[in-house]
Design an enzyme around this catalytic site. Structure first.
Site, PDB file in Angstrom:
ATOM      1  N   HIS A   1      -0.062  -0.472  -2.610  1.00 12.77           N
ATOM      2  CA  HIS A   1      -0.009   0.478  -1.500  1.00 12.77           C
ATOM      3  C   HIS A   1       0.820   1.674  -1.919  1.00 12.77           C
ATOM      4  O   HIS A   1       1.808   1.524  -2.627  1.00 12.77           O
ATOM      5  CB  HIS A   1       0.611  -0.177  -0.251  1.00 12.77           C
TER       6      HIS A   1
ATOM      7  N   ASP B   1      -5.429  -5.210   3.989  1.00 21.09           N
ATOM      8  CA  ASP B   1      -6.854  -5.520   3.852  1.00 21.09           C
ATOM      9  C   ASP B   1      -7.129  -6.786   3.053  1.00 21.09           C
ATOM     10  O   ASP B   1      -8.280  -7.202   2.949  1.00 21.09           O
ATOM     11  CB  ASP B   1      -7.575  -4.341   3.185  1.00 21.09           C
TER      12      ASP B   1
HETATM   13  N1  CMC Z   1      -4.900  -3.416  -9.264  1.00 21.22           N
HETATM   14  C1  CMC Z   1      -4.397  -3.156 -10.489  1.00 21.22           C
HETATM   15  N2  CMC Z   1      -3.492  -2.195 -10.762  1.00 21.22           N
HETATM   16  C2  CMC Z   1      -3.084  -1.447  -9.744  1.00 21.22           C
HETATM   17  C3  CMC Z   1      -3.549  -1.640  -8.417  1.00 21.22           C
HETATM   18  C4  CMC Z   1      -4.489  -2.665  -8.194  1.00 21.22           C
HETATM   19  N3  CMC Z   1      -4.967  -2.893  -6.973  1.00 21.22           N
HETATM   20  N4  CMC Z   1      -2.969  -0.742  -7.592  1.00 21.22           N
HETATM   21  C5  CMC Z   1      -2.159  -0.003  -8.361  1.00 21.22           C
HETATM   22  N5  CMC Z   1      -2.216  -0.424  -9.655  1.00 21.22           N
HETATM   23  C6  CMC Z   1      -1.424   0.089 -10.778  1.00 21.22           C
HETATM   24  C7  CMC Z   1      -1.927   1.457 -11.243  1.00 21.22           C
HETATM   25  O1  CMC Z   1      -2.911   1.331 -12.250  1.00 21.22           O
HETATM   26  C8  CMC Z   1      -0.657   2.098 -11.733  1.00 21.22           C
HETATM   27  O2  CMC Z   1      -0.345   1.534 -12.986  1.00 21.22           O
HETATM   28  P1  CMC Z   1       0.413   2.437 -14.108  1.00 21.22           P
HETATM   29  O3  CMC Z   1       1.749   2.773 -13.526  1.00 21.22           O
HETATM   30  O4  CMC Z   1       0.474   1.552 -15.315  1.00 21.22           O
HETATM   31  O5  CMC Z   1      -0.451   3.640 -14.316  1.00 21.22           O
HETATM   32  C9  CMC Z   1       0.415   1.575 -10.771  1.00 21.22           C
HETATM   33  O6  CMC Z   1      -0.093   0.314 -10.292  1.00 21.22           O
HETATM   34  C10 CMC Z   1       0.671   2.486  -9.566  1.00 21.22           C
HETATM   35  O7  CMC Z   1      -0.578   2.686  -8.912  1.00 21.22           O
HETATM   36  P2  CMC Z   1      -1.089   4.076  -8.378  1.00 21.22           P
HETATM   37  O8  CMC Z   1      -2.588   4.105  -8.455  1.00 21.22           O
HETATM   38  O9  CMC Z   1      -0.339   5.192  -9.020  1.00 21.22           O
HETATM   39  O10 CMC Z   1      -0.621   3.960  -6.871  1.00 21.22           O
HETATM   40  P3  CMC Z   1      -1.133   4.827  -5.694  1.00 21.22           P
HETATM   41  O11 CMC Z   1      -0.041   4.899  -4.726  1.00 21.22           O
HETATM   42  O12 CMC Z   1      -1.707   6.121  -6.185  1.00 21.22           O
HETATM   43  O13 CMC Z   1      -2.382   3.975  -5.108  1.00 21.22           O
HETATM   44  C11 CMC Z   1      -3.617   2.384  -3.889  1.00 21.22           C
HETATM   45  C12 CMC Z   1      -2.281   3.100  -4.021  1.00 21.22           C
HETATM   46  C13 CMC Z   1      -3.626   1.606  -2.563  1.00 21.22           C
HETATM   47  C14 CMC Z   1      -4.766   3.414  -3.826  1.00 21.22           C
HETATM   48  C15 CMC Z   1      -3.809   1.421  -5.079  1.00 21.22           C
HETATM   49  O14 CMC Z   1      -2.776   0.473  -5.110  1.00 21.22           O
HETATM   50  C16 CMC Z   1      -5.170   0.738  -5.075  1.00 21.22           C
HETATM   51  O15 CMC Z   1      -6.146   1.299  -5.602  1.00 21.22           O
HETATM   52  N6  CMC Z   1      -5.265  -0.503  -4.489  1.00 21.22           N
HETATM   53  C17 CMC Z   1      -6.545  -1.163  -4.341  1.00 21.22           C
HETATM   54  C18 CMC Z   1      -7.299  -0.600  -3.147  1.00 21.22           C
HETATM   55  C19 CMC Z   1      -6.726  -1.054  -1.823  1.00 21.22           C
HETATM   56  O16 CMC Z   1      -6.458  -2.227  -1.620  1.00 21.22           O
HETATM   57  N7  CMC Z   1      -6.584  -0.103  -0.888  1.00 21.22           N
HETATM   58  C20 CMC Z   1      -6.128  -0.404   0.478  1.00 21.22           C
HETATM   59  C21 CMC Z   1      -4.795   0.188   0.784  1.00 21.22           C
HETATM   60  S1  CMC Z   1      -4.127  -0.500   2.319  1.00 21.22           S
HETATM   61  C22 CMC Z   1      -5.180   0.054   3.552  1.00 21.22           C
HETATM   62  C23 CMC Z   1      -4.912   1.454   3.903  1.00 21.22           C
HETATM   63  O17 CMC Z   1      -4.045   1.685   4.765  1.00 21.22           O
HETATM   64  O18 CMC Z   1      -5.554   2.339   3.340  1.00 21.22           O
END
Ligand code: CMC
Length: 428
Positions: A307, A364
């Site tokens: 998240h 989710d």
């Molecule tokens: N699986 C594997 N690696 C992950 C995941 C995941 N689900 N989420 C984040 N990471 C890694 C990412 O690759 C990055 O690694 P590094 O630092 O080595 O580059 C690190 O964790 C930080 O992630 P980020 O993408 O920079 O984080 P963000 O804040 O931009 O993204 C997110 C948040 C929710 C989009 C992401 O965690 C994600 O894609 N999760 C899966 C989709 C999901 O479940 N979304 C629902 C969110 S809750 C409902 C809502 O309110 O929207």
């Protein structure tokens, strides 16, 4: 004296006012930065940017706190009704019994959808995704209520648009489902509660009596409350930015529905179930999928994990996980995907990759298992999220207008070609 931060740019010192929120959150006010220094800030994905001052929802990602108008999510999810929480989010205070009754009656008065809208459904392909239809239907509502097109209209007209949206979204959502399965639409039955009425329109049939199951109604009530607002997330920010151009409420909410659809946001609930089913079909080798999620060359991510704001735990996920166990138990359902979900969570939470990055199950991860247990088809999961998020979107839109926020218009750092002269096509 108010606090200031100092930054030094090209040998000159500038002062930036410090803003402190009611929960002692600190922010640097950079609104004069460009006019005074020529600099802008660069923050892809707005990870460190506050776009507004808001009094609706407080969340602390480190401590796993979520409160609507000051009330903890745990208390609201356990004790309140969804319309009570809707009132709270929209108006800032909990309703008295009489205020809630009036509010419920107002909503009941608007549950019918204009008959002409039924014809729109005939044009969609059978396999159309429900979120695509829902976004279009909500935008179309603005054409039926032209008085909504001036956002600066009277308070009464604005209240009417709000009531219409809250009343009609469940009706439209159920129509989307009925259209997909090619069953007749069920008209709302206003002696039922908000959630029971939705269940009736979704699962009732003109040929049979339908008695909403209270266990399912309770579960849906809780799920909708847990989704009701989440401060400046992708869809709420979209609603605000669309509304900031003074586009009408229906158009702004329609844009929010589109933003929610994506699998990184609300669409994750559908993506989680599809992922769990895929893992199960593939033989259930969790280590293999964990390794894929960690591999930067592999596009696979663990859906329902991680998240932007929560880095310790998502308080909504804690409530949903327990609710999931309770509901499956009460309905006597055994779902193999719940078993996979729990095992996957355990393996991920012990893995250094996930621990180091603060990646935990989000709201989710378990919600789809509940939706499935109560008979909601997978493609409708994100529609359920939209039903829950509607009060939040409306409150964010209204706050933006009431605060007189300017049109949303970020800047950029241009990195394209510098000036070059046009070359006629025959000379290229
Ligand atoms: N699986 C594997 N690696 C992950 C995941 C995941 N689900 N989420 C984040 N990471 C890694 C990412 O690759 C990055 O690694 P590094 O630092 O080595 O580059 C690190 O964790 C930080 O992630 P980020 O993408 O920079 O984080 P963000 O804040 O931009 O993204 C997110 C948040 C929710 C989009 C992401 O965690 C994600 O894609 N999760 C899966 C989709 C999901 O479940 N979304 C629902 C969110 S809750 C409902 C809502 O309110 O929207």
């Amino acid at each position: 004296m108010s606090e200031v931060a100092k930054i030094e740019l090209e040998g000159k010192v500038f002062e930036l006012p410090i803003i402190t929120g009611s929960e002692q959150e600190k922010a640097l006010d950079i609104s004069k930065l460009r006019s005074e220094t020529g600099y802008i800030t660069l923050d892809r994905g707005f990870k460190n940017t506050g776009s507004c001052q808001s009094a609706i929802t407080f969340l602390d990602g480190e401590k796993g706190i979520l409160r609507y108008r000051g009330y903890p999510i745990e208390q609201l999810a356990e004790e309140a009704s969804f319309l009570e929480v809707t009132y709270l989010i929209l108006k800032g205070e909990l309703p008295t019994a009489e205020q809630l009754k009036d509010f419920e009656e107002n909503i009941d008065n608007h549950t019918l959808v204009h008959e002409d809208m039924k014809r729109f459904f005939e044009a969609y392909p059978a396999q159309a995704h429900p979120m695509g239809i829902l976004a279009s239907m909500i935008c179309s509502m603005s054409t039926f209520y032209p008085e909504s097109q001036n956002p600066n209209r009277s308070k009464e007209a604005f209240e009417l648009s709000i009531n219409r949206l809250i009343a009609k979204l469940p009706t439209l959502a159920a129509m989307v489902y009925k259209n997909a399965v090619r069953h007749p639409f069920m008209y709302p039955k206003n002696d039922l509660g908000y959630i029971e009425n939705f269940m009736y329109m979704m699962f009732g049939m003109p040929t049979e009596d339908y008695e909403p199951n209270p266990v399912i109604a309770k579960a849906l009530n809780k799920l909708l409350i847990l989704h009701a607002d989440h401060e400046q997330n992708c869809s709420a920010s979209t609603v605000r930015i669309v509304g900031s151009s003074q586009a009408n409420l229906y158009a702004s909410i329609s844009a929010g529905i589109s933003a929610l659809w994506g699998p990184l946001h609300g669409g994750a609930n559908q993506a989680v179930i599809e992922m769990l089913e895929m893992i199960e079909k593939d033989g259930g080798d969790l280590d293999k999928w964990i390794e894929k999620a960690k591999d930067k060359n592999d596009p696979f991510r663990l859906m329902g994990f991680g998240h932007r704001v929560y880095k310790n735990f998502d308080p909504r996920a804690t409530i949903i996980k327990k609710a999931c166990d309770d509901i499956l138990g009460e309905l006597g359902i055994e779902d193999p995907t719940l078993d996979i979900a729990k095992r996957l969570e355990k393996v991920a939470l012990e893995d250094e990759y996930f621990v180091k990055r603060g990646l935990y199950p989000n709201v989710d991860f378990y919600s789809g298992i509940i939706y499935r247990a109560i008979g909601i088809p997978t493609e409708m999961f994100t529609v359920m999220f939209a039903l829950g998020r509607l009060p939040g979107w409306i409150a964010q839109w209204r706050e933006m207008l009431d605060n007189g926020d300017p049109i949303g218009r970020p800047r950029q750092v241009y990195v394209g070609s510098t000036k070059r002269d046009f070359v006629p096509i025959e000379k290229r």
